[in-house]
Design a protein around this motif. Structure first.
Motif, mmCIF file in Angstrom:
data_model
loop_
_atom_site.group_PDB
_atom_site.id
_atom_site.type_symbol
_atom_site.label_atom_id
_atom_site.label_comp_id
_atom_site.label_asym_id
_atom_site.label_seq_id
_atom_site.Cartn_x
_atom_site.Cartn_y
_atom_site.Cartn_z
ATOM 1 N N ALA A 163 -2.872 158.684 65.960
ATOM 2 C CA ALA A 163 -1.485 158.291 66.196
ATOM 3 C C ALA A 163 -1.419 156.893 66.794
ATOM 4 N N VAL A 164 -2.414 156.549 67.589
ATOM 5 C CA VAL A 164 -2.499 155.221 68.191
ATOM 6 C C VAL A 164 -3.493 154.416 67.383
ATOM 7 N N ARG A 165 -3.030 153.338 66.805
ATOM 8 C CA ARG A 165 -3.860 152.550 65.893
ATOM 9 C C ARG A 165 -3.476 151.082 65.980
ATOM 10 N N PRO A 166 -4.363 150.177 65.556
ATOM 11 C CA PRO A 166 -4.050 148.753 65.651
ATOM 12 C C PRO A 166 -3.074 148.253 64.592
ATOM 13 N N HIS A 167 -2.799 149.070 63.569
ATOM 14 C CA HIS A 167 -1.881 148.634 62.519
ATOM 15 C C HIS A 167 -1.008 149.804 62.073
ATOM 16 N N TYR A 168 0.287 149.536 61.967
ATOM 17 C CA TYR A 168 1.247 150.523 61.463
ATOM 18 C C TYR A 168 1.952 149.925 60.243
ATOM 19 N N ASP A 169 2.270 150.784 59.295
ATOM 20 C CA ASP A 169 3.026 150.336 58.131
ATOM 21 C C ASP A 169 4.472 150.098 58.570
ATOM 22 N N CYS A 170 4.883 148.844 58.583
ATOM 23 C CA CYS A 170 6.216 148.476 59.054
ATOM 24 C C CYS A 170 7.026 147.793 57.961
ATOM 25 N N ASP A 171 6.747 148.136 56.729
ATOM 26 C CA ASP A 171 7.429 147.513 55.592
ATOM 27 C C ASP A 171 8.715 148.273 55.300
ATOM 28 N N PHE A 172 9.783 147.889 55.986
ATOM 29 C CA PHE A 172 11.080 148.550 55.828
ATOM 30 C C PHE A 172 12.122 147.543 55.354
ATOM 31 N N ASP A 173 12.966 147.962 54.436
ATOM 32 C CA ASP A 173 14.088 147.124 54.040
ATOM 33 C C ASP A 173 15.134 147.121 55.149
ATOM 34 N N TYR A 174 15.970 146.100 55.156
ATOM 35 C CA TYR A 174 17.067 146.062 56.113
ATOM 36 C C TYR A 174 18.021 147.234 55.851
ATOM 37 N N VAL A 175 18.504 147.820 56.950
ATOM 38 C CA VAL A 175 19.484 148.917 56.979
ATOM 39 C C VAL A 175 19.176 150.026 55.961
ATOM 40 N N ASP A 176 17.914 150.327 55.780
ATOM 41 C CA ASP A 176 17.506 151.434 54.918
ATOM 42 C C ASP A 176 17.185 152.629 55.815
ATOM 43 N N PRO A 177 18.013 153.673 55.814
ATOM 44 C CA PRO A 177 17.824 154.778 56.751
ATOM 45 C C PRO A 177 16.509 155.539 56.524
ATOM 46 N N ILE A 178 15.817 155.821 57.624
ATOM 47 C CA ILE A 178 14.587 156.604 57.611
ATOM 48 C C ILE A 178 14.808 157.817 58.500
ATOM 49 N N ASP A 179 14.895 158.998 57.916
ATOM 50 C CA ASP A 179 15.082 160.219 58.702
ATOM 51 C C ASP A 179 13.747 160.651 59.294
ATOM 52 N N ILE A 180 13.753 160.854 60.608
ATOM 53 C CA ILE A 180 12.563 161.276 61.339
ATOM 54 C C ILE A 180 12.841 162.647 61.951
ATOM 55 N N ASP A 181 11.998 163.624 61.630
ATOM 56 C CA ASP A 181 12.181 164.960 62.199
ATOM 57 C C ASP A 181 11.908 164.909 63.704
ATOM 58 N N PRO A 182 12.895 165.254 64.540
ATOM 59 C CA PRO A 182 12.688 165.142 65.992
ATOM 60 C C PRO A 182 11.514 165.975 66.508
ATOM 61 N N ALA A 183 11.379 167.186 66.023
ATOM 62 C CA ALA A 183 10.277 168.029 66.495
ATOM 63 C C ALA A 183 8.926 167.420 66.117
ATOM 64 N N ALA A 184 8.819 166.886 64.904
ATOM 65 C CA ALA A 184 7.575 166.256 64.466
ATOM 66 C C ALA A 184 7.287 165.000 65.282
ATOM 67 N N LEU A 185 8.332 164.238 65.598
ATOM 68 C CA LEU A 185 8.142 163.056 66.430
ATOM 69 C C LEU A 185 7.644 163.456 67.809
ATOM 70 N N GLY A 186 8.209 164.512 68.352
ATOM 71 C CA GLY A 186 7.760 164.982 69.657
ATOM 72 C C GLY A 186 6.292 165.363 69.656
ATOM 73 N N ARG A 187 5.856 166.044 68.612
ATOM 74 C CA ARG A 187 4.438 166.399 68.517
ATOM 75 C C ARG A 187 3.574 165.149 68.399
ATOM 76 N N GLY A 188 4.052 164.168 67.637
ATOM 77 C CA GLY A 188 3.305 162.931 67.487
ATOM 78 C C GLY A 188 3.191 162.162 68.791
ATOM 79 N N VAL A 189 4.253 162.155 69.576
ATOM 80 C CA VAL A 189 4.220 161.483 70.875
ATOM 81 C C VAL A 189 3.188 162.141 71.779
#
Length: 202
Positions: A163-189
């Motif tokens: 989960a902690v890495r030196p590079h993350y894929d940050c290739d996002f278009d402007y104002v393009d919605p990305i739905d993130i599952d809250p429970a999955a995000l919590g587990r990732g944190v």
């Protein structure tokens, strides 16, 4: 915990069009005309599918995107500086290529001279911001922010370790919605915090 969490990168900004990086919210960086139209398109989407809360960073480009997208919709707003882009030190308002080249040649625990934040420091800060997002009582939360924290959130929620890495894929278009599952995000944190402890012990 929210039932729905949507990350959106801010609309196109003037410094972005010039290929310049900005990690200081006090630097004037308004949207372009195209960016304002993009924010208006986001507003149309929010009319069709409203949210209960909008959280932004404190940068002008995220605030202006929210100003336009949320105009007259009555959606409450909150600013969380923890979602800011990283301070860039000597690279502030300089060409993106210079900063990217510097990142490639330095350890992720080192920040640029002049008060810049390390990649590792940014990830730690985002974990705290994500924890705050996951404790809000509103059911549907829109985050108008930046590519870097959005990339970290997507990795934590959807990708296997590390989960902690030196590079993350940050290739996002402007104002393009990305739905993130809250429970999955919590587990990732939680996974990321365990990995950080191992990094500190190494």
């Amino acid at each position: 915990m929210p039932k729905r969490l949507t990350f959106v990168r801010h609309a196109e900004s003037k410094l972005g069009v010039l290929g310049l990086v900005n990690g200081d919210p006090s630097v004037d960086c308004p949207l372009t005309d195209k960016g304002r139209r993009q924010a208006e398109e986001l507003r149309a989407a929010l009319v069709r599918e409203p949210v209960d809360l909008c959280v932004t960073s404190e940068f002008p480009r995220t605030l202006e995107t929210a100003d336009i997208a949320l105009a007259r919709l009555g959606i409450p707003r909150r600013i969380d500086p923890g979602l800011n882009d990283p301070p860039l030190g000597v690279f502030e308002s300089r060409p993106e290529g210079e900063y990217v080249a510097w990142l490639a040649s330095h350890e992720w625990s080192v920040g640029p001279d002049g008060g810049g934040e390390s990649q590792l420091g940014s990830v730690r800060r985002y974990l705290d911001a994500f924890d705050r997002l996951l404790t809000v009582p509103e059911a549907s939360v829109l985050v108008i922010g930046h590519a870097f924290p959005t990339g970290v959130a997507r990795t934590l929620a959807f990708e296997p370790g590390p989960a902690v890495r030196p590079h993350y894929d940050c290739d996002f278009d402007y104002v393009d919605p990305i739905d993130i599952d809250p429970a999955a995000l919590g587990r990732g944190v939680r996974r990321a915090r365990r990995e950080l402890l191992e990094i500190e012990r190494a």
